[in-house]
Design an enzyme around this catalytic site. Structure first.
Site, PDB file in Angstrom:
ATOM      1  N   HIS A 282     -40.281 -90.955 -11.949  1.00 20.18           N
ATOM      2  CA  HIS A 282     -41.151 -91.468 -10.903  1.00 20.18           C
ATOM      3  C   HIS A 282     -40.354 -92.070  -9.754  1.00 20.18           C
ATOM      4  O   HIS A 282     -40.759 -92.001  -8.593  1.00 20.18           O
ATOM      5  CB  HIS A 282     -42.102 -92.525 -11.464  1.00 20.18           C
ATOM      6  CG  HIS A 282     -43.024 -93.101 -10.443  1.00 20.18           C
ATOM      7  ND1 HIS A 282     -42.702 -94.186  -9.653  1.00 20.18           N
ATOM      8  CD2 HIS A 282     -44.247 -92.716 -10.035  1.00 20.18           C
ATOM      9  CE1 HIS A 282     -43.697 -94.460  -8.827  1.00 20.18           C
ATOM     10  NE2 HIS A 282     -44.652 -93.586  -9.037  1.00 20.18           N
ATOM     11  N   CYS A 283     -39.205 -92.663 -10.046  1.00 20.21           N
ATOM     12  CA  CYS A 283     -38.541 -93.501  -9.047  1.00 20.21           C
ATOM     13  C   CYS A 283     -37.877 -92.727  -7.920  1.00 20.21           C
ATOM     14  O   CYS A 283     -38.238 -92.876  -6.751  1.00 20.21           O
ATOM     15  CB  CYS A 283     -37.511 -94.409  -9.737  1.00 20.21           C
ATOM     16  SG  CYS A 283     -38.260 -95.664 -10.802  1.00 20.21           S
ATOM     17  N   ILE A 284     -36.886 -91.910  -8.227  1.00 21.46           N
ATOM     18  CA  ILE A 284     -36.046 -91.341  -7.173  1.00 21.46           C
ATOM     19  C   ILE A 284     -36.785 -90.323  -6.306  1.00 21.46           C
ATOM     20  O   ILE A 284     -36.684 -90.368  -5.075  1.00 21.46           O
ATOM     21  CB  ILE A 284     -34.759 -90.744  -7.765  1.00 21.46           C
ATOM     22  CG1 ILE A 284     -33.974 -91.837  -8.495  1.00 21.46           C
ATOM     23  CG2 ILE A 284     -33.895 -90.138  -6.672  1.00 21.46           C
ATOM     24  CD1 ILE A 284     -32.725 -91.349  -9.175  1.00 21.46           C
TER      25      ILE A 284
END
Length: 442
Positions: A282-284
């Site tokens: 989800h983050c990068i």
């Protein structure tokens, strides 16, 4: 900023001195996924009385039966949580008894490229309808700077009739969960907190101080929100840097992997990033877009570093498939009709998490070129892309011998890489783990 105007909370703040007799739950966690469930587990293990709220009845039923759906929380840990009186709910009535409420719901991308805050605003409305004096509300969902003060705070105040900083405490604390990590769990990872007032920050820091070894107070909620985006944008941009270098280093006759190895010996000023088939989780791939959205909507121009990094990282699956095609062509085989085996289809090693995994666009591109695609992953029993199942092989060693090309997308620790290299007809290593003659490395 509006959040700095209110009188700070503290021990002398009269409205927060009264504890309701029904406040027998110390923590309510909204959203029992990859962020919320580890937080609930840590709190329960610390001795706090915890409840969880999730809109998915299947998640709630499983947790209350002692079954986990998250890699980092085992079934045994869920059973220990239940023994400590943890319960999951689908009804937000459970929030009425909680002294602290932490919101850990997803924030996917909206069609305009910013965060989709529907889950956040829904959770905030649920909290506001149950909010009482003296409570602490914390948002952990990743979002753009200003969300806590400009979206969450007005909703809470309008619906509840209470004032943040006077009647209740409000803060933002970015999640820093690293799925699959064994050396830096929730307790060992410093927790950043920013409050809408200094008193709110102190209140949040006191709460998280029960769960983590180190709490870092930000100047305000915007700085705490920006800290999360800075962390992930830093990784996003640097991964894009080495991905682009991987594409041209091969053409100019440079072994980038060896250059990274050499550069990593410098004891200062360098952090190693390594190329791969793309970025996942989800983050990068997602979070830097929130910052781009904020810059574009507020200032009218683009955050060009993020846009360029996104463009490069999105090209990597196509580059991987092109290299795979070249490898087969060199052996006198077309990609069309060839049997291609993908090893590891999660977004990172040793987890089952497939969010934004680059394996998905790789499969799409291989199918578009009419390759026969199968996969193996010790953490994924079945898998489909765009609604079409991808066949899973059970006998791994037999499969690598039978397939025309094996592509290592994720280097799970369960894989015996030298044995796979010995058995495979052709092996394309996108992780830079197998350096030997006959193995193609990204």
């Amino acid at each position: 900023m509006r959040g700095q105007q209110t009188e700070p909370l503290g021990e002398t703040s009269e409205p927060l001195g009264d504890k309701d007799s029904t406040d027998d739950v110390e923590l309510a966690v909204i959203g029992l996924g990859y962020v919320g469930l580890p937080l609930a587990r840590e709190a329960a293990e610390t001795g706090l009385r915890v409840v969880g709220l999730d809109r998915d009845p299947r998640v709630v039923e499983a947790l209350n039966s002692g079954r986990s759906h998250v890699d980092d929380v085992s079934d045994d840990e869920v059973r220990r949580m239940l023994a400590a009186r943890f319960r999951a709910h689908t009804d937000d009535a459970c929030l009425a008894r909680a002294q602290t409420v932490v919101i850990c719901v997803p924030t996917p991308l909206s069609p305009d490229g910013g965060p989709d805050l529907d889950a956040v605003t829904s959770a905030v409305r649920s909290v506001a309808g149950r909010l009482r004096r003296g409570r602490l509300v914390v948002l952990e969902s990743t979002t753009y700077p200003g969300t806590t003060d400009e979206v969450v705070r007005p909703l809470l105040e309008e619906i509840s009739g209470l004032r943040a900083g006077t009647d209740f405490a409000l803060a933002f604390s970015p999640e820093r969960i690293d799925p699959g990590a064994t050396t830096h769990g929730l307790r060992e990872t410093p927790k950043v907190v920013g409050g809408v007032t200094p008193g709110c920050a102190t209140r949040a820091a006191t709460f998280y101080g029960k769960l983590v070894d180190t709490v870092v107070q930000a100047k305000g909620t915007r700085e705490a929100e920006m800290a999360k985006l800075l962390e992930n944008t830093y990784r996003h941009v640097n991964i894009a840097l080495v991905n682009e270098m991987a594409m041209f280093c091969r053409e100019i006759g440079v072994d980038l992997w060896d250059a990274i190895r050499c550069a990593s010996t410098k004891p200062f000023g360098f952090q190693a990033f390594r190329p791969g088939a793309g970025v996942g989780g989800h983050c990068i791939p997602i979070d830097p877009n929130y910052l781009s959205f904020k810059v574009r909507s507020s200032l009218g121009y683009d955050f060009r570093f993020v846009g360029l990094a996104q463009e490069i990282n999105r090209r990597m699956p196509e580059y991987v498939v092109r290299r795979a095609q070249d490898l087969l062509n060199a052996a006198g085989r077309p990609l069309q009709g060839s049997r291609v085996l993908l090893l590891g289809v999660t977004y990172k090693p040793d987890v089952a998490d497939q969010r934004e995994t680059p394996a998905v666009p790789v499969v799409r591109l291989l199918r578009a070129r009419q390759a026969v695609v199968r996969f193996h992953d010790p953490h994924v029993p079945e898998w489909s892309v765009d609604g079409a199942p991808v066949t899973r092989v059970d006998d791994l060693m037999a499969a690598v011998r039978e397939h025309d090309l094996t592509i290592l997308l994720q280097d799970h620790s369960a894989y015996d890489l030298p044995a796979l290299a010995d058995a495979a007809r052709r092996l394309f290593d996108t992780r830079g783990r197998i350096f030997r003659p006959g193995v193609e490395v990204l």
